[in-house]
Scaffold this active site. Structure first.
Site, short mmCIF file in Angstrom:
data_model
loop_
_atom_site.label_atom_id
_atom_site.label_comp_id
_atom_site.label_asym_id
_atom_site.label_seq_id
_atom_site.Cartn_x
_atom_site.Cartn_y
_atom_site.Cartn_z
N GLU A 59 -1.92 11.03 -24.17
CA GLU A 59 -2.37 9.68 -24.54
C GLU A 59 -1.70 9.25 -25.83
O GLU A 59 -1.61 10.04 -26.78
CB GLU A 59 -3.89 9.66 -24.70
CG GLU A 59 -4.60 9.76 -23.36
CD GLU A 59 -6.12 9.71 -23.49
OE1 GLU A 59 -6.63 9.83 -24.62
OE2 GLU A 59 -6.78 9.54 -22.45
N ASP B 187 9.32 -10.75 -12.78
CA ASP B 187 8.95 -9.52 -12.07
C ASP B 187 10.14 -9.15 -11.19
O ASP B 187 10.36 -9.77 -10.15
CB ASP B 187 7.69 -9.78 -11.24
CG ASP B 187 7.29 -8.57 -10.39
OD1 ASP B 187 8.10 -7.63 -10.27
OD2 ASP B 187 6.17 -8.59 -9.84
N TYR C 182 -1.65 16.27 -21.07
CA TYR C 182 -2.25 15.02 -21.55
C TYR C 182 -1.45 14.50 -22.72
O TYR C 182 -1.18 15.24 -23.67
CB TYR C 182 -3.71 15.25 -21.99
CG TYR C 182 -4.66 14.47 -21.11
CD1 TYR C 182 -4.61 13.09 -21.08
CD2 TYR C 182 -5.59 15.12 -20.31
CE1 TYR C 182 -5.45 12.37 -20.25
CE2 TYR C 182 -6.43 14.41 -19.47
CZ TYR C 182 -6.36 13.03 -19.45
OH TYR C 182 -7.18 12.32 -18.63
N LYS D 48 12.14 1.15 -6.19
CA LYS D 48 12.77 0.36 -5.14
C LYS D 48 14.30 0.47 -5.31
O LYS D 48 14.82 1.56 -5.15
CB LYS D 48 12.24 -1.07 -5.17
CG LYS D 48 10.72 -1.10 -4.87
CD LYS D 48 10.10 -2.48 -4.91
CE LYS D 48 8.59 -2.40 -4.67
NZ LYS D 48 7.93 -3.70 -4.86
N ARG E 162 8.03 6.69 -7.97
CA ARG E 162 7.11 5.56 -7.82
C ARG E 162 6.47 5.25 -9.17
O ARG E 162 5.83 6.12 -9.77
CB ARG E 162 6.04 5.97 -6.80
CG ARG E 162 5.10 4.88 -6.34
CD ARG E 162 4.43 5.31 -5.04
NE ARG E 162 5.45 5.39 -4.01
CZ ARG E 162 5.94 4.33 -3.36
NH1 ARG E 162 5.48 3.13 -3.60
NH2 ARG E 162 6.89 4.49 -2.48
N THR F 120 9.55 -2.21 -10.88
CA THR F 120 9.17 -0.90 -10.36
C THR F 120 10.39 0.00 -10.52
O THR F 120 11.52 -0.47 -10.56
CB THR F 120 8.78 -0.94 -8.87
OG1 THR F 120 9.89 -1.43 -8.12
CG2 THR F 120 7.58 -1.83 -8.63
C1 LIG Z 1 6.64 -3.99 -5.11
C2 LIG Z 1 6.30 -5.09 -6.01
C3 LIG Z 1 5.36 -4.93 -7.05
C4 LIG Z 1 4.42 -3.80 -7.24
O1 LIG Z 1 4.61 -2.60 -6.88
P1 LIG Z 1 3.53 -1.43 -6.79
O2 LIG Z 1 4.22 -0.34 -7.52
O3 LIG Z 1 3.36 -1.21 -5.34
O4 LIG Z 1 2.28 -1.85 -7.47
C5 LIG Z 1 5.19 -5.98 -7.94
N1 LIG Z 1 5.88 -7.11 -7.82
C6 LIG Z 1 6.76 -7.31 -6.84
C7 LIG Z 1 7.48 -8.61 -6.78
C8 LIG Z 1 6.99 -6.33 -5.89
O5 LIG Z 1 7.83 -6.55 -4.89
#
Ligand SMILES: *Cc1c(COP(=O)(O)O)cnc(C)c1O
Length: 433
Positions: free
Chosen positions: A54, A198, A52, A227, A233, A224
């Site tokens: 926090e 994003d 933990y 990807k 993840r 993220t």
């Molecule tokens: C994949 C994605 C996310 C979020 O990903 P998660 O980890 O699945 O919540 C947010 N914004 C965009 C544009 C994405 O392609």
């Protein structure tokens, strides 16, 4: 390997072992997926899950954090260096959590967000009616032009003048073209909005300097780590120093509890890998592969949304092929190619059917495939869709993808050890472990 799991919980062992095997025998063209390194896997499978923590490094609510502090501090330092960011938070459990944390830190309930339409490539967390972003905030949207299927910065400006949002979100899940962030800054300034990029999908090319950089222009950048960045993840937030305190306190205690320290450590490992020279070559190959895949599909008569790609994504419109996106997904499943069905801009079909499929090259590039293999995959995809009613052809194509998988093994060591330990109790089709 996995011996204790096999003894304690054979059903979950099966699930893991079968997934190792599936990842080897199938060709992964889902644009949002990738394969992490063994170092990332080891960090994520470590005892750091027990702790933990926090709070933030040096400011924890629990004792015994001296070692996890090292991991989180390294993750932060590496992300700052990689993206040249003023401040970084590495605790968001996912990309969606990162986005929510930005919204909740910058806005009050009911405030307006201007983001890209979901059916034009935006993400659920940008205001889908079933996502909490739309329950808490007032969502306005912009889309792509019907004729070019691309963003038109003048149209975005007009949408912003009309909506007067407090926050503009730029970024997408299925937009195959580069995005220029400078015009978004000018639009945000004109209407007095904050700006968030994003870059969940394009974090890898951005980090490698192969895509326009949002960091200088945006108040917040979310990404993220799983990807194109090829890490565990999870999510990450970069922001200007002025927003640092608000972001940190909105992540914890605002919207999350204890951070997943095993994942934070794995993020640090992936960020170290992203800072190494090989990473730029990897990202260049992702983009070269996407271009080769796009050109080969177009040469076989497929209409591509926007006519091609600038990034790792190719969106194929199947309207002229007489099948829907979901039908194509099922056909390609049968030949061992994994994709997802995807709406195209102004799609007459609902998301569950959709007129298109989205393809991406990060995972196959990690396996070591190059442009020749992309052309081979385009040929297989075209043949499979054409001969979708012919079982013999589909079986033949499946053998071809199995050969391809065997030529570019993923996690060969894990697969071999599992195989040896089970003494051939399951078969690896098409070749040797
Ligand atoms: C994949 C994605 C996310 C979020 O990903 P998660 O980890 O699945 O919540 C947010 N914004 C965009 C544009 C994405 O392609």
């Amino acid at each position: 390997m996995l011996n204790e799991l096999r003894r304690v919980d054979p059903e979950i062992y099966d699930s893991v072992r079968n997934e190792v095997r599936r990842e080897h025998v199938e060709i992964e063209l889902i644009a949002s997926e990738n394969y992490v390194s063994l170092a990332v896997l080891e960090a994520q499978g470590s005892v750091l899950t027990n702790k933990y923590a926090e709070g933030y490094p040096g400011k924890r609510y629990y004792g015994g954090c001296e070692h996890v502090d090292v991991a989180e501090s390294l993750a932060i330092e590496r992300a700052k260096r990689l993206f040249q960011a003023e401040h970084v938070n590495v605790q968001p459990h996912s990309g969606s959590q990162a986005n929510m944390a930005v919204y909740l830190s910058a806005l009050k309930p009911g405030d307006r967000i201007l983001a890209m339409r979901l059916d034009h490539g935006g993400h659920l967390s940008h205001g889908h009616p079933k996502n909490m972003s739309s329950w808490i905030f007032d969502i306005a949207s912009y889309g792509v032009r019907r004729d070019t299927e691309r963003l038109d910065y003048d149209e975005v400006r007009a949408a912003a003048r009309e909506a007067r949002p407090k926050l503009i979100v730029v970024g997408a899940s299925s937009y195959p073209r580069a995005i220029d962030f400078a015009p978004f800054r000018s639009i945000a300034d004109e209407v007095g909005a904050l700006l968030m990029a994003d870059i969940a999908h394009i974090a890898g090319p951005v980090a490698a300097g192969l895509h326009p950089d949002p960091v200088p222009y945006c108040d917040f950048v979310t990404a993220t780590t799983h990807k194109t960045l090829r890490g565990p993840r999870g999510g990450i937030i970069l922001c200007k120093a002025a927003h640092a305190r608000a972001i940190d306190s909105t992540v914890f205690p605002g919207s999350q509890g204890g951070p997943l320290m095993h994942v934070v450590a794995a993020k640090a490992v992936a960020l170290k890998e992203a800072l190494s020279p090989g990473f730029r070559r990897y990202q260049e190959q992702i983009l070269a592969n996407a271009r080769a895949l796009a050109e080969a599909l177009a040469a076989r008569g497929f209409r591509l949304v926007t006519g091609g790609t600038d990034n790792h994504i190719v969106v194929v419109d199947l309207t002229n092929r007489g099948l829907t996106g979901i039908e194509a997904t099922h056909v390609l499943d049968r030949v061992g190619i994994t994709v997802n069905n995807n709406q195209i801009p102004f799609d007459p079909l609902p998301p569950t059917k959709s007129s298109g499929i989205r393809l991406g090259t990060p995972a196959v590039t990690t396996r070591g495939m190059g442009e020749d293999e992309m052309r081979q995959l385009a040929a297989i995809i075209a043949r499979a869709i054409e001969a979708r009613a012919d079982k013999t052809v589909l079986q033949h194509l499946r053998n071809e993808t199995l050969d391809l998988a065997d030529r570019f093994p993923i996690y060969p060591g894990i697969l071999r050890r599992l195989y040896e330990q089970e003494r051939g109790a399951y078969e690896i089709p098409g070749g040797h472990p």
